[in-house]
Write a protein that holds these residues in place. Structure first.
Motif, short mmCIF file in Angstrom:
data_model
loop_
_atom_site.label_atom_id
_atom_site.label_comp_id
_atom_site.label_asym_id
_atom_site.label_seq_id
_atom_site.Cartn_x
_atom_site.Cartn_y
_atom_site.Cartn_z
N MET A 1 29.30 51.55 35.86
CA MET A 1 28.59 50.30 35.80
C MET A 1 29.47 49.21 35.19
SD MET A 1 24.72 49.97 34.72
CE MET A 1 24.23 48.66 33.68
N LEU A 2 30.22 49.55 34.16
CA LEU A 2 31.13 48.59 33.53
C LEU A 2 32.24 48.19 34.50
CD1 LEU A 2 31.95 46.97 31.07
CD2 LEU A 2 33.16 48.97 30.23
N VAL A 3 32.73 49.14 35.27
CA VAL A 3 33.77 48.85 36.25
C VAL A 3 33.25 47.86 37.28
CG1 VAL A 3 35.21 49.84 38.06
CG2 VAL A 3 34.95 51.04 35.90
N ASN A 4 32.00 48.01 37.71
CA ASN A 4 31.41 47.07 38.66
C ASN A 4 31.31 45.68 38.07
OD1 ASN A 4 31.17 48.95 40.68
ND2 ASN A 4 29.07 49.50 40.14
N LEU A 5 30.94 45.59 36.81
CA LEU A 5 30.84 44.31 36.13
C LEU A 5 32.21 43.63 36.06
CD1 LEU A 5 29.09 42.27 34.62
CD2 LEU A 5 29.54 43.56 32.54
N ILE A 6 33.23 44.40 35.76
CA ILE A 6 34.59 43.85 35.71
C ILE A 6 35.02 43.37 37.09
CG2 ILE A 6 37.02 44.45 35.35
CD1 ILE A 6 36.03 46.34 33.10
N ASN A 7 34.70 44.13 38.12
CA ASN A 7 35.05 43.71 39.48
C ASN A 7 34.31 42.45 39.90
OD1 ASN A 7 36.83 45.81 39.86
ND2 ASN A 7 35.29 47.16 40.75
N VAL A 8 33.05 42.35 39.55
CA VAL A 8 32.27 41.15 39.89
C VAL A 8 32.85 39.93 39.18
CG1 VAL A 8 30.01 40.05 39.58
CG2 VAL A 8 30.16 42.38 40.46
N SER A 9 33.18 40.07 37.91
CA SER A 9 33.73 38.93 37.17
C SER A 9 35.11 38.53 37.73
CB SER A 9 33.82 39.24 35.68
OG SER A 9 34.70 40.30 35.44
N TYR A 10 35.92 39.50 38.12
CA TYR A 10 37.21 39.20 38.72
C TYR A 10 37.02 38.43 40.02
CZ TYR A 10 41.82 39.80 40.80
OH TYR A 10 43.04 39.57 41.38
N CYS A 11 36.09 38.88 40.85
CA CYS A 11 35.84 38.21 42.13
C CYS A 11 35.30 36.79 41.91
CB CYS A 11 34.86 39.01 42.97
SG CYS A 11 35.54 40.55 43.57
N ALA A 12 34.46 36.63 40.90
CA ALA A 12 33.93 35.31 40.59
C ALA A 12 35.05 34.36 40.16
CB ALA A 12 32.87 35.40 39.51
N MET A 13 35.96 34.86 39.36
CA MET A 13 37.10 34.04 38.93
C MET A 13 38.00 33.69 40.11
SD MET A 13 36.86 33.41 35.69
CE MET A 13 38.49 33.00 35.15
N LYS A 14 38.10 34.59 41.04
CA LYS A 14 38.93 34.36 42.22
C LYS A 14 38.27 33.35 43.17
CE LYS A 14 42.72 35.50 44.30
NZ LYS A 14 43.95 34.98 43.79
N LEU A 15 36.94 33.36 43.26
CA LEU A 15 36.23 32.49 44.19
C LEU A 15 35.91 31.11 43.62
CD1 LEU A 15 33.74 35.02 45.76
CD2 LEU A 15 35.76 34.03 46.83
N LEU A 16 35.82 30.99 42.32
CA LEU A 16 35.43 29.72 41.70
C LEU A 16 36.29 28.54 42.13
CD1 LEU A 16 33.44 28.35 39.80
CD2 LEU A 16 34.96 28.95 37.92
N PRO A 17 37.62 28.66 42.19
CA PRO A 17 38.42 27.51 42.62
C PRO A 17 38.10 27.05 44.05
CG PRO A 17 39.82 29.09 41.52
CD PRO A 17 38.48 29.74 41.71
N TYR A 18 37.54 27.90 44.85
CA TYR A 18 37.19 27.51 46.22
C TYR A 18 35.78 26.93 46.30
CZ TYR A 18 41.30 30.20 47.48
OH TYR A 18 42.59 30.66 47.57
N ASP B 1 34.27 25.08 43.61
CA ASP B 1 34.13 23.87 42.80
C ASP B 1 35.41 23.05 42.89
OD1 ASP B 1 33.58 21.93 40.90
OD2 ASP B 1 32.78 23.35 39.45
N GLU B 2 35.26 21.78 43.24
CA GLU B 2 36.44 20.92 43.41
C GLU B 2 37.18 20.67 42.10
OE1 GLU B 2 35.40 17.35 45.43
OE2 GLU B 2 34.56 18.40 47.15
N ALA B 3 36.49 20.79 40.98
CA ALA B 3 37.14 20.58 39.69
C ALA B 3 38.23 21.61 39.43
CB ALA B 3 36.10 20.61 38.58
N PHE B 4 38.12 22.78 40.06
CA PHE B 4 39.07 23.86 39.86
C PHE B 4 39.99 24.05 41.06
CE2 PHE B 4 35.20 25.13 37.46
CZ PHE B 4 35.72 24.90 36.20
N PHE B 5 40.06 23.07 41.92
CA PHE B 5 40.83 23.16 43.16
C PHE B 5 42.30 23.53 42.91
CE2 PHE B 5 43.54 21.08 46.35
CZ PHE B 5 43.10 21.74 47.49
N LYS B 6 42.89 22.98 41.86
CA LYS B 6 44.32 23.21 41.62
C LYS B 6 44.64 24.66 41.24
CE LYS B 6 44.14 21.63 36.85
NZ LYS B 6 44.64 20.68 35.89
N TYR B 7 43.61 25.45 40.92
CA TYR B 7 43.83 26.84 40.53
C TYR B 7 43.74 27.81 41.70
CZ TYR B 7 43.40 25.01 35.84
OH TYR B 7 43.58 24.28 34.69
#
Length: 79
Positions: free
Chosen positions: A1-18, A20-26
């Motif tokens: 369950m913890l591994v899934n949470l880590i994977n979800v947070s990693y994916c969220a960090m990877k998708l956020l720049p796409y 939100d325009e504020a994070f476009f440069k990342y």
């Protein structure tokens, strides 16, 4: 369950720049660099908020002290 949470947070960090325009440069940065940049911004905002709160408290304290001094002088006592 913890591994899934880590994977979800990693994916969220990877998708956020796409998402939100504020994070476009990342978009070309690694997740670790993006996470570091976000944490730096959070630290700066928390520091600023605490600083402003302390300044406001100090200003309010000075106003209260001056009001008390005026009240004491009005009553005929001297500090």
């Amino acid at each position: 369950m913890l591994v899934n949470l880590i994977n979800v947070s990693y994916c969220a960090m990877k998708l956020l720049p796409y998402q939100d325009e504020a994070f476009f440069k990342y978009q070309v940065e690694s997740v670790q660099e993006f996470r570091f940049a976000l944490s730096e911004q959070i630290h700066q905002q928390v520091f600023y908020a605490i600083f402003v709160e302390k300044v406001e408290t100090s200003i309010k304290s000075n106003v209260l002290i001056n009001a008390l001094k005026q009240l004491v002088k009005k009553q005929g006592y001297h500090l």
